[in-house]
Design a protein around this motif. Structure first.
Motif, PDB file in Angstrom:
ATOM      1  N   ASP A 118      -5.167  39.721   8.610  1.00 40.29           N
ATOM      2  CA  ASP A 118      -4.632  38.579   9.355  1.00 40.29           C
ATOM      3  C   ASP A 118      -4.093  37.515   8.412  1.00 40.29           C
ATOM      4  O   ASP A 118      -3.132  36.814   8.722  1.00 40.29           O
ATOM      5  N   MET A 119      -4.738  37.333   7.257  1.00 41.84           N
ATOM      6  CA  MET A 119      -4.268  36.343   6.280  1.00 41.84           C
ATOM      7  C   MET A 119      -3.213  36.947   5.360  1.00 41.84           C
ATOM      8  O   MET A 119      -2.117  36.428   5.236  1.00 41.84           O
ATOM      9  N   ALA A 120      -3.568  38.072   4.747  1.00 37.62           N
ATOM     10  CA  ALA A 120      -2.671  38.662   3.745  1.00 37.62           C
ATOM     11  C   ALA A 120      -1.367  39.144   4.366  1.00 37.62           C
ATOM     12  O   ALA A 120      -0.325  39.125   3.722  1.00 37.62           O
ATOM     13  N   GLY A 121      -1.423  39.557   5.648  1.00 32.75           N
ATOM     14  CA  GLY A 121      -0.222  40.088   6.291  1.00 32.75           C
ATOM     15  C   GLY A 121       0.529  39.046   7.101  1.00 32.75           C
ATOM     16  O   GLY A 121       1.359  39.390   7.930  1.00 32.75           O
ATOM     17  N   SER A 122       0.251  37.762   6.857  1.00 31.68           N
ATOM     18  CA  SER A 122       0.937  36.710   7.613  1.00 31.68           C
ATOM     19  C   SER A 122       2.241  36.329   6.911  1.00 31.68           C
ATOM     20  O   SER A 122       2.571  36.862   5.860  1.00 31.68           O
ATOM     21  N   GLU A 123       2.940  35.374   7.488  1.00 29.96           N
ATOM     22  CA  GLU A 123       4.229  34.963   6.904  1.00 29.96           C
ATOM     23  C   GLU A 123       4.069  34.363   5.504  1.00 29.96           C
ATOM     24  O   GLU A 123       5.017  34.339   4.738  1.00 29.96           O
ATOM     25  N   GLU A 124       2.889  33.831   5.179  1.00 27.45           N
ATOM     26  CA  GLU A 124       2.676  33.292   3.829  1.00 27.45           C
ATOM     27  C   GLU A 124       2.002  34.323   2.932  1.00 27.45           C
ATOM     28  O   GLU A 124       1.500  33.997   1.861  1.00 27.45           O
ATOM     29  N   GLY A 125       1.941  35.552   3.402  1.00 30.47           N
ATOM     30  CA  GLY A 125       1.291  36.594   2.603  1.00 30.47           C
ATOM     31  C   GLY A 125       2.291  37.558   2.004  1.00 30.47           C
ATOM     32  O   GLY A 125       3.323  37.153   1.465  1.00 30.47           O
ATOM     33  N   THR A 126       1.978  38.839   2.173  1.00 34.18           N
ATOM     34  CA  THR A 126       2.749  39.891   1.507  1.00 34.18           C
ATOM     35  C   THR A 126       4.265  39.789   1.710  1.00 34.18           C
ATOM     36  O   THR A 126       5.022  40.130   0.816  1.00 34.18           O
ATOM     37  N   TRP A 127       4.685  39.312   2.900  1.00 30.73           N
ATOM     38  CA  TRP A 127       6.131  39.357   3.212  1.00 30.73           C
ATOM     39  C   TRP A 127       6.927  38.377   2.387  1.00 30.73           C
ATOM     40  O   TRP A 127       8.150  38.462   2.334  1.00 30.73           O
ATOM     41  N   ARG A 128       6.273  37.414   1.776  1.00 32.40           N
ATOM     42  CA  ARG A 128       7.011  36.487   0.907  1.00 32.40           C
ATOM     43  C   ARG A 128       7.273  37.094  -0.475  1.00 32.40           C
ATOM     44  O   ARG A 128       8.033  36.549  -1.247  1.00 32.40           O
TER      45      ARG A 128
ATOM     46  N   GLY B 173      -3.476  43.174 -17.411  1.00 30.80           N
ATOM     47  CA  GLY B 173      -2.806  44.401 -16.964  1.00 30.80           C
ATOM     48  C   GLY B 173      -3.020  44.719 -15.496  1.00 30.80           C
ATOM     49  O   GLY B 173      -2.919  45.872 -15.092  1.00 30.80           O
ATOM     50  N   VAL B 174      -3.314  43.697 -14.687  1.00 26.17           N
ATOM     51  CA  VAL B 174      -3.443  43.954 -13.243  1.00 26.17           C
ATOM     52  C   VAL B 174      -2.044  44.155 -12.659  1.00 26.17           C
ATOM     53  O   VAL B 174      -1.129  43.384 -12.948  1.00 26.17           O
ATOM     54  N   LEU B 175      -1.903  45.219 -11.857  1.00 28.24           N
ATOM     55  CA  LEU B 175      -0.579  45.582 -11.331  1.00 28.24           C
ATOM     56  C   LEU B 175      -0.355  44.878  -9.993  1.00 28.24           C
ATOM     57  O   LEU B 175      -0.338  45.502  -8.928  1.00 28.24           O
ATOM     58  N   ASN B 176      -0.176  43.563 -10.072  1.00 31.12           N
ATOM     59  CA  ASN B 176      -0.086  42.756  -8.847  1.00 31.12           C
ATOM     60  C   ASN B 176       1.010  43.220  -7.902  1.00 31.12           C
ATOM     61  O   ASN B 176       0.789  43.342  -6.703  1.00 31.12           O
ATOM     62  N   THR B 177       2.208  43.432  -8.436  1.00 28.54           N
ATOM     63  CA  THR B 177       3.343  43.764  -7.553  1.00 28.54           C
ATOM     64  C   THR B 177       3.058  45.068  -6.811  1.00 28.54           C
ATOM     65  O   THR B 177       3.280  45.162  -5.601  1.00 28.54           O
ATOM     66  N   GLN B 178       2.556  46.061  -7.533  1.00 29.66           N
ATOM     67  CA  GLN B 178       2.254  47.342  -6.895  1.00 29.66           C
ATOM     68  C   GLN B 178       1.170  47.155  -5.829  1.00 29.66           C
ATOM     69  O   GLN B 178       1.242  47.758  -4.751  1.00 29.66           O
ATOM     70  N   ASN B 179       0.172  46.329  -6.119  1.00 29.99           N
ATOM     71  CA  ASN B 179      -0.886  46.097  -5.142  1.00 29.99           C
ATOM     72  C   ASN B 179      -0.326  45.459  -3.872  1.00 29.99           C
ATOM     73  O   ASN B 179      -0.715  45.818  -2.754  1.00 29.99           O
ATOM     74  N   ILE B 180       0.595  44.517  -4.061  1.00 30.09           N
ATOM     75  CA  ILE B 180       1.180  43.834  -2.893  1.00 30.09           C
ATOM     76  C   ILE B 180       1.999  44.825  -2.064  1.00 30.09           C
ATOM     77  O   ILE B 180       1.973  44.791  -0.834  1.00 30.09           O
ATOM     78  N   GLN B 181       2.696  45.751  -2.748  1.00 31.83           N
ATOM     79  CA  GLN B 181       3.482  46.742  -1.988  1.00 31.83           C
ATOM     80  C   GLN B 181       2.548  47.664  -1.193  1.00 31.83           C
ATOM     81  O   GLN B 181       2.838  48.017  -0.048  1.00 31.83           O
ATOM     82  N   ALA B 182       1.423  48.044  -1.802  1.00 30.49           N
ATOM     83  CA  ALA B 182       0.462  48.881  -1.083  1.00 30.49           C
ATOM     84  C   ALA B 182      -0.090  48.119   0.125  1.00 30.49           C
ATOM     85  O   ALA B 182      -0.284  48.685   1.209  1.00 30.49           O
ATOM     86  N   LEU B 183      -0.312  46.813  -0.060  1.00 32.92           N
ATOM     87  CA  LEU B 183      -0.793  45.986   1.051  1.00 32.92           C
ATOM     88  C   LEU B 183       0.231  45.938   2.179  1.00 32.92           C
ATOM     89  O   LEU B 183      -0.129  46.000   3.358  1.00 32.92           O
ATOM     90  N   LYS B 184       1.507  45.818   1.823  1.00 36.35           N
ATOM     91  CA  LYS B 184       2.551  45.774   2.858  1.00 36.35           C
ATOM     92  C   LYS B 184       2.481  47.030   3.727  1.00 36.35           C
ATOM     93  O   LYS B 184       2.532  46.954   4.949  1.00 36.35           O
ATOM     94  N   ARG B 185       2.374  48.187   3.069  1.00 35.82           N
ATOM     95  CA  ARG B 185       2.325  49.441   3.840  1.00 35.82           C
ATOM     96  C   ARG B 185       1.080  49.470   4.715  1.00 35.82           C
ATOM     97  O   ARG B 185       1.106  49.876   5.869  1.00 35.82           O
ATOM     98  N   LYS B 186      -0.025  48.990   4.148  1.00 37.28           N
ATOM     99  CA  LYS B 186      -1.284  48.987   4.893  1.00 37.28           C
ATOM    100  C   LYS B 186      -1.195  48.064   6.108  1.00 37.28           C
ATOM    101  O   LYS B 186      -1.609  48.436   7.215  1.00 37.28           O
ATOM    102  N   VAL B 187      -0.659  46.860   5.910  1.00 36.74           N
ATOM    103  CA  VAL B 187      -0.535  45.891   6.999  1.00 36.74           C
ATOM    104  C   VAL B 187       0.326  46.481   8.111  1.00 36.74           C
ATOM    105  O   VAL B 187      -0.020  46.429   9.295  1.00 36.74           O
ATOM    106  N   MET B 188       1.453  47.088   7.702  1.00 39.45           N
ATOM    107  CA  MET B 188       2.365  47.648   8.698  1.00 39.45           C
ATOM    108  C   MET B 188       1.663  48.721   9.532  1.00 39.45           C
ATOM    109  O   MET B 188       1.728  48.704  10.760  1.00 39.45           O
ATOM    110  N   LEU B 189       0.946  49.627   8.862  1.00 38.07           N
ATOM    111  CA  LEU B 189       0.295  50.713   9.591  1.00 38.07           C
ATOM    112  C   LEU B 189      -0.812  50.189  10.505  1.00 38.07           C
ATOM    113  O   LEU B 189      -0.991  50.667  11.620  1.00 38.07           O
ATOM    114  N   GLU B 190      -1.536  49.167  10.015  1.00 35.42           N
ATOM    115  CA  GLU B 190      -2.578  48.560  10.860  1.00 35.42           C
ATOM    116  C   GLU B 190      -1.951  47.962  12.112  1.00 35.42           C
ATOM    117  O   GLU B 190      -2.457  48.129  13.217  1.00 35.42           O
ATOM    118  N   LYS B 191      -0.837  47.238  11.914  1.00 33.33           N
ATOM    119  CA  LYS B 191      -0.205  46.566  13.056  1.00 33.33           C
ATOM    120  C   LYS B 191       0.385  47.580  14.033  1.00 33.33           C
ATOM    121  O   LYS B 191       0.457  47.334  15.226  1.00 33.33           O
TER     122      LYS B 191
END
Ligand code: SF4
Ligand code: SF4
Ligand code: FES
Lengths: 266, 141
Positions: free
Chosen positions: A190-200, A214-232
């Motif tokens: 609900d937070m991460a997948g909001s307009e101020e979250g992954t989609w920005r 060496g944390v792969l932030n961008t890749q993690n955010i892309q994985a989150l986007k796919r996860k949020v979409m599938l959840e929704k």
């Protein structure tokens, strides 16, 4: 070797605007930028203010803008910068309190919004909540984060939009959403997948480039986007023909930060 | 105390629960990208390439002939192309708005404005294409 340090100075009680002050330090061997700042503070000018604690790249206190890149001062050898002059400033995009010290409140408020702790409502088993090495491998890289802020401070979207959660908070959401023991996926989405979250996130990759661990932030955010979409879309728990897990390229999870040289675990 | 902000402009703002929209526009951005590849390929072959069989140069007359031959396919393809282009482009504009504007009311007003612009061009463009197709159909029959 004498190196000039241009240090960002700002005292809210004295200065109308910030300025840079130059100090010269005799640098030898493996001295880090933090060693040099300590030399300046202890022997040249006691008013220079900065945060540091562990000097081992583990507490996350000494993130700074060093020669145009966000880095940990304690983890950056002056010799590696290969420059006669080193410019040191506060983390961009964060409000400055004094000299190199920035206000961390907004950063930690965003982190707290992601509920950065394990939530599991099921009764605890006799011994412990177990996790297989495969399950753990999904979050291993994200657990390396030391909350230094270098990533969020390098993100152009964060600079423009103070409301965007930014890569550090989203990687924290990722770390728990993809943790096999955690059950609060929906709340975090609900937070991460909001307009101020992954989609920005526009996959600019600054955050991944500047992370000293060496944390792969961008890749993690892309994985989150796919996860949020599938959840929704209601595909939770369905076996999918494609994988929503992070897609790391071969060897990427062990990538070595060019400035810091800290190898991360696979 | 007044705070000096560094080389960039971020202002500290309390964390707020943002609307949970964004998912579908992200998904449609991807789907319209695939649509663009398909519709644009057909459109380019139809309108802008040589006569592949004979190798003749492209002429107005040749395009017209193709158009007479397949008016419905032509109209469907180009309406699809128009829809995907408008959504893809204007959703990009919406993303820029959301990056730069944080006020929720201003975001809403600007998004509605962008949607109205999109709908107007979709309506206008589709009418033109349908009228053309109908004309060709009646001429062709
Ligand atoms: S992800 Fe990396 S750069 Fe960002 S806060 Fe964590 S350790 Fe620092
Ligand atoms: S990849 Fe996303 S979070 Fe990272 S710097 Fe770019 S926009 Fe920011
Ligand atoms: S002093 Fe702890 S990370 Fe640099």
């Amino acid at each position: 070797m004498e190196v000039r340090f241009r240090v960002h100075r700002y005292d809210p009680e004295e200065d109308a605007t910030a300025r840079y002050q130059v100090y010269t330090v005799d640098v030898d061997g493996d001295m880090t930028v933090l060693d040099c700042l300590n030399q300046i503070k202890w022997y040249q000018d006691g008013t220079v203010t900065f945060r540091r604690s562990c000097r081992s790249a583990i507490c996350g206190s000494c993130g700074m803008l060093i020669n145009g890149r966000n880095r940990l001062a304690c983890n950056t050898r002056v010799a590696d910068l290969e420059a006669a002059e080193v410019s040191v400033g506060p983390l961009p995009g964060f409000p400055i309190l004094r000299d190199l010290v920035v206000d961390w409140d907004p950063f930690f408020a965003k982190d707290a919004a992601m509920k950065p702790y394990l939530i599991n409502d099921t009764p605890p088993p006799d011994k412990e909540r177990r996790q297989s090495p495969e399950e753990y491998s999904k979050i291993d890289n994200a657990t390396l984060c030391i909350m230094c802020g270098c990533c969020s401070s390098s993100c152009p979207v964060v600079w423009n939009n103070g409301q965007y959660y930014g890569p550090a908070a989203l990687t924290k959401a990722y770390r728990f959403i993809f943790d096999s023991r955690d059950t609060a996926t929906r709340e975090r989405i609900d937070m991460a997948g909001s307009e101020e979250g992954t989609w920005r996130c526009h996959t600019i990759f600054n955050c991944t480039t500047d992370c000293p661990k060496g944390v792969l932030n961008t890749q993690n955010i892309q994985a989150l986007k796919r996860k949020v979409m599938l959840e929704k879309l209601g595909f939770t728990g369905t076996k999918l023909v494609f994988n929503v897990d992070p897609i790391y390229k071969e060897g990427e999870a062990q990538h070595e930060h060019e400035a810091g040289g800290i190898a991360t675990r696979a | 105390m007044e705070r000096v902000v560094g080389s960039v402009t971020a202002q500290p703002q309390p964390v707020r629960v943002a609307p949970k929209t964004g998912t579908y526009s992200w998904l449609l951005m991807r789907l319209t990208a695939y649509g663009l590849i398909v519709f644009l390929t057909v459109h380019m072959i139809f309108n802008h390439y040589l006569d592949l069989r004979t190798g003749n140069k492209l002429t107005f007359e040749l395009v017209n002939r193709r158009f007479y031959a397949y008016p419905v396919i032509y109209a469907i393809n180009d309406i699809g192309l128009l829809t995907c282009t408008l959504f893809h482009g204007l959703n990009g504009v919406r993303n820029v708005i959301y990056d730069l504007v944080t006020n929720p009311a201003a975001r809403r007003v600007l998004t509605i404005l962008v949607m109205l612009i999109g709908l107007y061009f979709l309506y206008d463009g589709s009418l033109t294409l349908l009228a053309l197709a109908q004309m060709q159909n009646s001429v062709g029959s």
